[in-house]
Each structure stands twice: as C-alpha cells, then as structure tokens.
Scaffold this motif. Structure first.
Motif, PDB file in Angstrom:
ATOM      1  N   GLY A 235       0.822  -1.204   0.000  1.00  0.00           N
ATOM      2  CA  GLY A 235       0.000   0.000   0.000  1.00  0.00           C
ATOM      3  C   GLY A 235       0.858   1.256   0.000  1.00  0.00           C
ATOM      4  O   GLY A 235       0.446   2.304  -0.487  1.00  0.00           O
ATOM      5  N   HIS A 236       2.073   1.120   0.529  1.00  0.00           N
ATOM      6  CA  HIS A 236       2.930   2.303   0.618  1.00  0.00           C
ATOM      7  C   HIS A 236       4.137   2.231  -0.314  1.00  0.00           C
ATOM      8  O   HIS A 236       5.135   2.902  -0.101  1.00  0.00           O
ATOM      9  N   CYS A 246      -1.027  10.530   1.024  1.00  0.00           N
ATOM     10  CA  CYS A 246      -1.462   9.282   1.660  1.00  0.00           C
ATOM     11  C   CYS A 246      -1.616   9.542   3.163  1.00  0.00           C
ATOM     12  O   CYS A 246      -0.960  10.413   3.712  1.00  0.00           O
ATOM     13  N   CYS A 248      -0.368   8.032   5.413  1.00  0.00           N
ATOM     14  CA  CYS A 248       0.888   7.753   6.113  1.00  0.00           C
ATOM     15  C   CYS A 248       1.800   8.972   6.160  1.00  0.00           C
ATOM     16  O   CYS A 248       2.820   8.962   6.832  1.00  0.00           O
ATOM     17  N   CYS A 253       1.564   7.117  -2.727  1.00  0.00           N
ATOM     18  CA  CYS A 253       1.518   5.684  -2.383  1.00  0.00           C
ATOM     19  C   CYS A 253       0.443   4.961  -3.198  1.00  0.00           C
ATOM     20  O   CYS A 253      -0.576   5.557  -3.579  1.00  0.00           O
TER      21      CYS A 253
HETATM   22 ZN   LIG Z   1       1.350   5.736   2.270  1.00  0.00          ZN
END
Ligand SMILES: [Zn+2]
Length: 372
Positions: A235-236, A246, A248, A253
């Motif tokens: 996912g990243h 994202c 995060c 991402c």
């Molecule tokens: Zn991410």
C-alpha cells in the motif's frame, strides 16, 4: 530418528491420510502407507479414543461376511473462531479442521476505541458459538484480525492509522474474550486463508485490494514476516512520485490510487453498485475503472518482478475481478519486460467476504494440526 519419533510420525501419517481421504479401511491405510497392520491398529485405537477419528461400520457386505470398518475423519472435533474488526463492521466466523466455514456473521458496527466496543467483541464471539450450539471446550482459540502493523513479540499494534488502534494490545482486544487469542494483520490473515486452502499453490503474493491496500508474502504455505514486524506492505509502495497525499504522510503511495473507494465513491460508497453500472455500460465509470486498472497493473508488475511467484488478487475488488481478468492481464503484459503472459501467474481469489476472519481462525487450525 528414534523410536518415539517413528511412532509419532506414523500417527501423523495415519491421521493426515484419513483427513485427506475422508475415510478408509484399516487394510487400505496399511497398504497405502506401507505400515504393518498392528501399527495401524494401535494408532487407529489411539485416535478413536481421543475422538479425533470415528470407526463406523460400512454398509452391509453383499456376501454376508464381516463388515469392513471404515475409519473416518471428524472435522469438527475442534473448531476455531475468527474475528475481523473493520471501521464499519465486526465479522465473526467459525471454521472446522478443513477450514470450512461453519458459520459466518457480518454485523454493521462502527469501530470505537471504547470499553463498550471491546465488550461487543466478546459478545460477538459468544453469540456465534452459542448460535451453532458448539461446546466451548472444542474452541481452539480466536484469531483477531485488524489493520495496522503488529509487533508479534509485544502483541501490539505499533502503527494503526486506518482505524484508531495504535498502541492497542492483544490483551485489550481480548478483554472480554474467554478463549486463547492471537492478533493478526488483516492482509496476512486473508493471504494465509487463500494459500492454506489452496491445493495447487504453496507460494504466492496476495494483494488485498480493499478500502485500504495491503499484501501478504506467502512462502511454503506460511506468511513471511520479514524480521518480525511486517513485509509486503505494498500500500505504501510509491506509484506516482510526488503524487496524491497518503494517510501515512507520504505522497503517491499505491494506497491513494488502488483503494476500492476510488470506485465506490462514484456510487455513494456502494462498490456492488459500481460494478452493476459498469456492467450496464456506464461510460464514465468505465473510464474510472480503466484508469484504476492501469495503476493496479503497475503494482502487479512490480510484485511479479520482485517475487516471481503467483499473484492472488483479493480484497473487495478480488470479489469482482474474475469478469475483468482479460483486460487486466493485457495491461500487465504490456508492462512486463520479459514478455511473460500474466495469465500464467495472476489468479483471482477463491474466498470472499469471510476471508480475513477465516484466515485469522485458520492460524489456530494450523497450530492444532501441527501439534498432532
Ligand atoms: Zn502511504
């Protein structure tokens, strides 16, 4: 191998033979496993005494001779429970020793970081066990699947931004659950279910294309966890340098471009409706879908280059992907440097909505079978 190991090994062989065959006579077991009749008899008695297999009489012999006894596998002598916690749902499942779903319950419930919510988890586990009238003594344990990075040594979610569960421990989730528990990453649970139930594949990469993107590296029927914390967090992976933001904190991402909400947001959050309209030929949605598959194709090609193994397409999108495999394969093939045909390695998932909860439960089934 000493004598104890040989005995143990023979018992395992016999147990797994019956598990595979579902039922067999003593003579056939001895013949197929190349074991002596007394050895087979002794082990069968052991397994019958413990209720792990049953000795039932086969139908009447036509010739009037003695009826051969067929020993059969008992798949529900033990069961395991799986619990999946998502933002909007609590999903519970009971599986037997074959991994078959005995019961699945899907309840809409908003996740909250409260004691009342933890109580609901305990209640959901009790409710599903009671609903099928299972003796609590045969429950091996409850696998709890959550999103976030899980430190297995600490038994804790050490990174959890999808639902607010960072810092929560296995003991927190288990506060009202009266069975042994394990905390399992949701994508790993799903991947484990697919690979463990597969008779064809032992190695694969499982892509969880749901409202969040995750993945699971599956080697020799087990989840590979790197040095313990995680692996396969695709996912990243960066798909678009300096792309969309994202959760995060990074930009571009895969999570941003391949999450299922990219599709369901077009149909009021209803992914099923998206695919209904798509089938009906909606031009705008077709463009959205085509664009989405372009990003997924990049992701697939990257994974194939890294692992060179089968790739299982799962998650919410995996449920619908079967009808669109040829379009996706064509897109992936265009990206492949070695002229490989993706139809040889790209496979739609076999399991649907219950896959994460089932996979979490299967961790207990595996432990049990390993202990035979
Ligand atoms: Zn991410």
């Amino acid at each position: 191998m000493d004598i104890v190991d040989v005995k143990h090994n023979n018992r395992r062989k016999i147990y797994f033979y019956i598990r595979e065959q579902k039922n067999a006579t003593k003579q056939k077991i001895a013949y197929d496993l190349n074991l002596s009749l007394p050895t087979v008899t002794q082990n069968l008695e052991y397994l019958v005494e413990r209720g792990m297999i049953s000795d039932e009489i086969k139908e009447q012999n036509r010739g009037g001779g003695r009826n051969p006894v067929a020993y059969s596998y008992i798949s529900d002598v033990k069961v395991a429970v799986g619990l999946e916690i998502t933002h909007h749902h609590i999903k519970t499942v009971i599986v037997d020793l074959y991994g078959n779903v005995v019961k699945y319950v899907h309840k809409r419930q908003l996740y909250e970081r409260t004691d009342a919510y933890l109580k609901l988890l305990g209640d959901s586990v009790d409710a599903i066990i009671e609903s099928v009238g299972i003796d609590p003594d045969i429950v091996l344990g409850v696998g709890i699947a959550v999103s976030g990075l899980i430190d297995q040594d600490k038994g804790m979610v050490v990174y959890g931004r999808i639902i607010d569960n960072e810092g929560m421990s296995k003991d927190d989730f288990s506060k009202y659950i009266k069975y042994p528990t394990k905390l399992i990453h949701d994508s790993n649970a799903a991947g484990f279910c697919e690979i463990w139930m597969s008779t064809e594949h032992k190695n694969a990469y499982y892509i969880n294309l749901s409202n969040n993107i995750g993945g699971s590296v599956l080697i020799n029927n087990e989840v590979y966890l790197g040095d313990g914390l995680y692996s396969g967090e695709i996912g990243h992976l960066n798909l678009v340098p300096d792309g969309g933001e994202c959760y995060c904190g990074q930009k571009g991402c895969a999570e941003v471009y391949c999450n299922a909400e990219q599709l369901s947001d077009r149909t009021d959050g209803d992914l099923g409706l998206f695919f209904i309209h798509l089938k009906q030929g909606d031009k705008e949605l077709n463009e959205v879908w085509d664009n989405y598959l372009d990003y997924v194709a990049v992701l697939i090609n990257d994974i194939r280059m890294m692992f060179g193994c089968k790739i299982i397409l799962g998650g919410y999108i995996g449920i619908y992907i079967k009808d669109y495999m040829s379009i996706l394969i064509e897109k992936v093939n265009k990206k492949n440097s070695f002229y490989e045909d993706a139809s040889n390695y790209l496979i739609p998932c076999n399991h649907n909505v219950e896959v994460v909860a089932s996979g979490a439960a299967l961790y207990y089934v595996k432990d049990f079978l390993d202990s035979i």
